[in-house]
Design a protein around this motif. Structure first.
Motif, PDB file in Angstrom:
ATOM      1  N   GLU A   1      44.887  57.922  34.713  1.00 26.98           N
ATOM      2  CA  GLU A   1      43.622  58.421  35.252  1.00 26.98           C
ATOM      3  C   GLU A   1      42.449  58.166  34.301  1.00 26.98           C
ATOM      4  N   GLU A   2      42.721  57.948  33.039  1.00 27.60           N
ATOM      5  CA  GLU A   2      41.681  57.771  32.026  1.00 27.60           C
ATOM      6  C   GLU A   2      41.452  56.310  31.646  1.00 27.60           C
ATOM      7  N   LEU A   3      42.402  55.452  31.983  1.00 29.13           N
ATOM      8  CA  LEU A   3      42.449  54.122  31.389  1.00 29.13           C
ATOM      9  C   LEU A   3      41.348  53.186  31.867  1.00 29.13           C
ATOM     10  N   GLY A   4      41.056  53.197  33.168  1.00 25.47           N
ATOM     11  CA  GLY A   4      40.118  52.231  33.720  1.00 25.47           C
ATOM     12  C   GLY A   4      38.749  52.305  33.083  1.00 25.47           C
ATOM     13  N   LYS A   5      38.211  53.511  32.985  1.00 24.02           N
ATOM     14  CA  LYS A   5      36.861  53.664  32.423  1.00 24.02           C
ATOM     15  C   LYS A   5      36.833  53.234  30.964  1.00 24.02           C
TER      16      LYS A   5
ATOM     17  N   LEU B   1      31.406  48.398  34.320  1.00 28.29           N
ATOM     18  CA  LEU B   1      31.434  49.861  34.289  1.00 28.29           C
ATOM     19  C   LEU B   1      31.553  50.441  35.693  1.00 28.29           C
ATOM     20  N   PHE B   2      30.874  49.823  36.658  1.00 30.61           N
ATOM     21  CA  PHE B   2      30.936  50.313  38.041  1.00 30.61           C
ATOM     22  C   PHE B   2      32.353  50.214  38.592  1.00 30.61           C
ATOM     23  N   TRP B   3      32.956  49.021  38.494  1.00 24.95           N
ATOM     24  CA  TRP B   3      34.276  48.838  39.088  1.00 24.95           C
ATOM     25  C   TRP B   3      35.369  49.580  38.329  1.00 24.95           C
ATOM     26  N   ALA B   4      35.259  49.639  37.003  1.00 24.87           N
ATOM     27  CA  ALA B   4      36.259  50.370  36.219  1.00 24.87           C
ATOM     28  C   ALA B   4      36.255  51.846  36.579  1.00 24.87           C
ATOM     29  N   THR B   5      35.057  52.420  36.716  1.00 18.76           N
ATOM     30  CA  THR B   5      34.941  53.830  37.082  1.00 18.76           C
ATOM     31  C   THR B   5      35.378  54.067  38.519  1.00 18.76           C
TER      32      THR B   5
ATOM     33  N   ARG C   1      42.944  48.963  41.511  1.00 20.05           N
ATOM     34  CA  ARG C   1      42.335  47.857  40.762  1.00 20.05           C
ATOM     35  C   ARG C   1      42.230  46.592  41.592  1.00 20.05           C
ATOM     36  N   TYR C   2      43.069  46.467  42.620  1.00 19.65           N
ATOM     37  CA  TYR C   2      43.097  45.256  43.431  1.00 19.65           C
ATOM     38  C   TYR C   2      41.776  45.001  44.155  1.00 19.65           C
ATOM     39  N   LEU C   3      40.966  46.033  44.358  1.00 21.07           N
ATOM     40  CA  LEU C   3      39.695  45.858  45.065  1.00 21.07           C
ATOM     41  C   LEU C   3      38.803  44.838  44.360  1.00 21.07           C
ATOM     42  N   VAL C   4      38.890  44.796  43.036  1.00 24.08           N
ATOM     43  CA  VAL C   4      38.061  43.869  42.266  1.00 24.08           C
ATOM     44  C   VAL C   4      38.433  42.426  42.581  1.00 24.08           C
ATOM     45  N   GLY C   5      39.704  42.167  42.853  1.00 25.16           N
ATOM     46  CA  GLY C   5      40.127  40.811  43.194  1.00 25.16           C
ATOM     47  C   GLY C   5      39.406  40.285  44.421  1.00 25.16           C
ATOM     48  N   TYR C   6      39.210  41.142  45.405  1.00 29.16           N
ATOM     49  CA  TYR C   6      38.512  40.716  46.625  1.00 29.16           C
ATOM     50  C   TYR C   6      37.013  40.535  46.379  1.00 29.16           C
ATOM     51  N   TRP C   7      36.426  41.412  45.551  1.00 31.08           N
ATOM     52  CA  TRP C   7      35.011  41.257  45.213  1.00 31.08           C
ATOM     53  C   TRP C   7      34.762  39.925  44.493  1.00 31.08           C
ATOM     54  N   ILE C   8      35.650  39.589  43.565  1.00 34.98           N
ATOM     55  CA  ILE C   8      35.495  38.338  42.821  1.00 34.98           C
ATOM     56  C   ILE C   8      35.663  37.140  43.749  1.00 34.98           C
ATOM     57  N   GLY C   9      36.605  37.236  44.680  1.00 34.39           N
ATOM     58  CA  GLY C   9      36.790  36.150  45.641  1.00 34.39           C
ATOM     59  C   GLY C   9      35.518  35.867  46.420  1.00 34.39           C
ATOM     60  N   ILE C  10      34.891  36.923  46.895  1.00 31.67           N
ATOM     61  CA  ILE C  10      33.633  36.763  47.643  1.00 31.67           C
ATOM     62  C   ILE C  10      32.542  36.189  46.750  1.00 31.67           C
TER      63      ILE C  10
ATOM     64  N   VAL D   1      31.544  38.908  37.915  1.00 28.66           N
ATOM     65  CA  VAL D   1      32.974  38.592  37.880  1.00 28.66           C
ATOM     66  C   VAL D   1      33.639  39.145  36.623  1.00 28.66           C
ATOM     67  N   TYR D   2      32.864  39.379  35.562  1.00 26.48           N
ATOM     68  CA  TYR D   2      33.427  39.921  34.330  1.00 26.48           C
ATOM     69  C   TYR D   2      34.155  41.256  34.551  1.00 26.48           C
ATOM     70  N   ALA D   3      33.911  41.913  35.678  1.00 23.17           N
ATOM     71  CA  ALA D   3      34.574  43.188  35.968  1.00 23.17           C
ATOM     72  C   ALA D   3      36.086  43.066  35.988  1.00 23.17           C
ATOM     73  N   CYS D   4      36.597  41.852  36.223  1.00 24.18           N
ATOM     74  CA  CYS D   4      38.058  41.696  36.322  1.00 24.18           C
ATOM     75  C   CYS D   4      38.752  41.918  34.988  1.00 24.18           C
ATOM     76  N   GLN D   5      38.052  41.734  33.869  1.00 23.97           N
ATOM     77  CA  GLN D   5      38.707  41.904  32.567  1.00 23.97           C
ATOM     78  C   GLN D   5      39.245  43.323  32.407  1.00 23.97           C
ATOM     79  N   ALA D   6      38.387  44.295  32.600  1.00 23.71           N
ATOM     80  CA  ALA D   6      38.803  45.691  32.422  1.00 23.71           C
ATOM     81  C   ALA D   6      39.814  46.121  33.477  1.00 23.71           C
ATOM     82  N   THR D   7      39.534  45.799  34.737  1.00 21.20           N
ATOM     83  CA  THR D   7      40.356  46.335  35.817  1.00 21.20           C
ATOM     84  C   THR D   7      41.734  45.682  35.881  1.00 21.20           C
ATOM     85  N   PHE D   8      41.827  44.389  35.633  1.00 22.63           N
ATOM     86  CA  PHE D   8      43.131  43.735  35.745  1.00 22.63           C
ATOM     87  C   PHE D   8      44.045  44.066  34.575  1.00 22.63           C
ATOM     88  N   PHE D   9      43.481  44.218  33.378  1.00 17.97           N
ATOM     89  CA  PHE D   9      44.335  44.633  32.256  1.00 17.97           C
ATOM     90  C   PHE D   9      44.720  46.108  32.391  1.00 17.97           C
ATOM     91  N   ALA D  10      43.827  46.917  32.966  1.00 14.31           N
ATOM     92  CA  ALA D  10      44.209  48.297  33.265  1.00 14.31           C
ATOM     93  C   ALA D  10      45.305  48.325  34.322  1.00 14.31           C
TER      94      ALA D  10
END
Length: 483
Positions: free
Chosen positions: A147-151, A311-315, A324-333, A362-371
Motif C-alpha cells: 500500500e505504501e510502495l507506489g508513491k 507522481l500522479f500515476w504512482a499515487t 499498476r497495469y493502467l499505466v501500460g495502457y496510458w503509455i500505449g495511447i 511515459v516516464y510514469a512507467c518507471q515507478a509503477t512497473f517496478f512497484a
C-alpha cells in the motif's frame, strides 16, 4: 471515496506511523538525492554537447549516440552483480562507494580532449551508476508494504527526472558565470560541479543509510522499531550463497520473463525522452537557430511533464489498490498519438514541441512497473526479487544499447522519422498487449496463493499481524546485524 480516505489516513498505529516517517526521511532523502545526481550526470552529457563540447572535441556523425551506447553497455554489465552485492554487502557501504566512484569519473570527464576519452570514461561510469535505480527499487520493496510502495517509487523516480530538468538550468548558469574562467569552458565546469555535488550525498549515505529491515543498525531506530520494521514485510529467508540450484530456479521462473519483457518494451517507449530528441531536434532545426540557453532550457519541459505524470500515476495506482497495469495502457495511447503527430505535422514546430513534451509522461512507467514487480514478488524468495528487478533493467538496456543507434541516432536529427516514429508505434501496441497478458497471469497467481492460504490470504494477513503485535510487545527484542 473510501479508498481515497484510507490512503490519506491509513489505519496505522502511532508507532508504525512514526517508523514510516523515519524511514521515509532517511531512505528517500538519500535515494532521491543519489538518483538526482545520477541523472544530472547523465543528462548533462547532452547539455554539454549542445553547449560547445561537440565543437571543442570535434564530434563527428553519431559519436554522441555511440557514447550513450557505451555507457549503456557498462550499465548492463553492472545490473545483476550490483543487486546481488546489495544482498551480501551492507547497502550503507555499497551505495555511497559507487557514488564516490561515479563522482570522480564525472569530474575526470572535464579533462577529455577527444570523444574517445569520454567513451572510455562513460563505460566505467555506467558500471558505477548501475546500482542506483534497481538497487533502490530492491531497497524500497524491502521496507515498504504494497500500500505504501507506489508513491515512494514515484517520488524516487521523479527525483531522477528533476536531475534531468535542473541539468539544463545548471548548464545555462555555468555558461553565463564560469565560461572561460581559469581557462576552462562552460561545459568542462559543468562536469566538475556535477561531481562536487555528488560527494556530500555519498557521505550522508555512509553515515545514515539504514540498510534493510533485517540488517539495520541505524542509531535513529530503536530496538522496538527495528522489530516492527521486520514484522511489516514478509519474513526474509536466511542469506545463502549463490548456487546452481538457485540459478535454475531463477531461469525457470515465469516472473523473470514476464517482468523483463514488460520492461524491455516499456523502456523503449521512453526513447523520445531518454535520447533527448527534443534537444537534438532544436540543435538541427532546419529553419530556426536557438541560443545555448534555449537549447538547455526548453527541453526541461519534458522531465517536468514526467515528474507530474510519475507522481500522479504512482499515487493513483496506490489509491486503486495496486492497479499498476493502467499505466501500460496510458503509455500505449501516448506513444501512438505523439508519434502520429510528429509524422503528420513535422513542419509545425509547435506540434513537434507539444508531442515531445507529452511523450515525457511515459516516464510514469518507471515507478509503477517496478512497484508492480515488487508487489508480485513480495512473497517469493528475496534473492529472486533482487535478480528479477535487476534483470528487468538489464534486459531493457541490452535492447537500448542498439535500439538508440538504429532508430534515434543523433545524426538522424531533426526528423527521426525514417523509422523511429514507426518503431515507437510498434512498441506502444506491444506494451498494451503484454500488459494485458501480464495482468491476467498475475491475477491467476494471486488467486492460487489465496487458495493455498499464503500470506496474501486472510489467514496469512492475520498471521503477519500477529507477528507484528508480538514484535511490538517484546520491547527487549534486538534485531542483530546478519550481514
Amino acid at each position: 471515496m473510501d479508498r481515497i480516505r484510507a490512503y490519506i489516513k491509513p489505519s496505522q498505529s502511532s508507532e508504525e506511523r512514526k517508523l514510516v516517517q523515519k524511514i521515509d526521511f532517511f531512505i528517500l532523502t538519500f535515494c532521491c538525492l543519489s538518483y538526482f545526481c545520477n541523472y544530472l550526470d547523465r543528462s548533462n552529457l547532452t547539455n554539454a554537447y549542445v553547449s560547445g563540447m561537440s565543437e571543442d572535441l570535434g564530434f563527428k556523425g553519431n559519436q554522441l549516440t555511440q557514447i550513450n551506447t557505451i555507457f549503456t553497455c557498462g550499465y548492463i554489465v553492472g545490473q545483476i552483480p550490483s543487486n546481488l552485492a546489495l544482498y551480501y554487502i551492507r547497502p550503507r557501504i555499497f551505495f555511497p562507494s559507487m557514488m564516490t566512484v561515479w563522482a570522480a569519473l564525472t569530474m575526470i570527464t572535464s579533462s577529455a580532449h577527444k570523444p574517445e576519452h569520454i567513451m572510455a570514461i562513460r563505460f566505467f561510469q555506467g558500471i558505477a551508476e548501475s546500482t542506483t535505480f534497481v538497487g533502490t527499487h530492491y531497497i524500497l520493496g524491502s521496507w515498504y508494504t504494497a500500500e505504501e510502495l507506489g508513491k515512494r517509487s514515484g517520488i524516487f523516480t521523479a527525483s531522477g527526472l528533476a536531475g534531468t530538468m535542473f541539468g539544463g538550468f545548471i548548464q545555462s548558469g555555468i555558461q553565463k558565470s564560469l565560461h572561460n574562467k581559469a581557462g576552462l569552458t562552460g561545459w568542462r565546469w559543468l562536469f566538475i560541479i556535477d561531481g562536487l555535488i555528488t560527494i556530500p550525498v555519498a557521505l550522508y549515505g555512509f553515515l545514515l543509510f539504514p540498510n534493510t529491515p533485517s540488517t539495520t543498525t541505524a542509531p535513529y531506530l530503536s530496538a522496538t522499531e527495528r522489530a516492527l520494521a521486520v514484522s511489516r514485510v514478509p519474513e526474509v529467508k536466511k542469506r545463502a550463497p549463490l548456487s546452481l540450484a538457485f540459478v535454475k530456479r531463477v531461469l525457470s521462473s515465469f516472473y523473470l520473463y514476464a517482468f523483463v519483457i514488460l520492461w524491455i518494451i516499456a523502456g523503449e517507449t521512453e526513447s523520445f525522452s531518454s535520447n533527448s530528441l527534443l534537444a537534438l531536434y532544436m540543435k538541427a532545426h532546419p529553419t530556426q537557430k536557438y541560443t545555448i540557453a534555449q537549447l538547455n532550457n526548453y527541453p526541461t519541459g519534458v522531465p517536468a511533464v514526467g515528474i507530474v505524470s510519475t507522481l500522479f500515476w504512482a499515487t493513483l495506482t496506490d489509491v486503486l489498490g495496486g492497479k499498476r497495469y493502467l499505466v501500460g495502457y496510458w503509455i500505449g495511447i501516448t506513444g501512438i498519438v505523439t508519434s502520429a503527430l510528429i509524422l503528420a505535422r513535422f513542419e509545425s514546430t509547435a506540434t513537434v514541441f507539444a508531442a515531445y513534451y507529452w511523450a515525457g509522461s511515459v516516464y510514469a512507467c518507471q515507478a509503477t512497473f517496478f512497484a508492480w514487480a515488487n508487489d508480485a514478488l513480495r512473497y517469493e524468495e528475496d534473492m529472486l526479487r533482487a535478480v528479477v528487478v535487476a534483470a528487468m533493467n538489464m534486459g531493457s538496456n541490452v535492447f537500448n544499447a542498439w535500439w538508440s543507434i538504429v532508430f534515434y541516432s543523433a545524426d538522424f536529427a531533426p526528423r527521426f522519422t525514417v523509422s523511429g516514429m514507426w518503431a515507437m508505434i510498434g512498441c506502444s501496441i506491444a506494451l498494451a498487449v503484454w500488459t494485458t497478458v501480464l495482468l491476467f497471469w498475475t491475477v491467476r497467481v494471486d488467486r492460487k496463493q489465496a487458495v493455498r492460504g499464503d500470506d496474501s490470504s486472510a489467514s496469512g494477513i492475520a498471521e503477519r499481524g500477529r507477528r507484528r503485535d508480538d514484535s511490538i510487545a517484546d520491547k527487549d527484542e534486538i534485531v542483530t546485524d546478519r550481514v
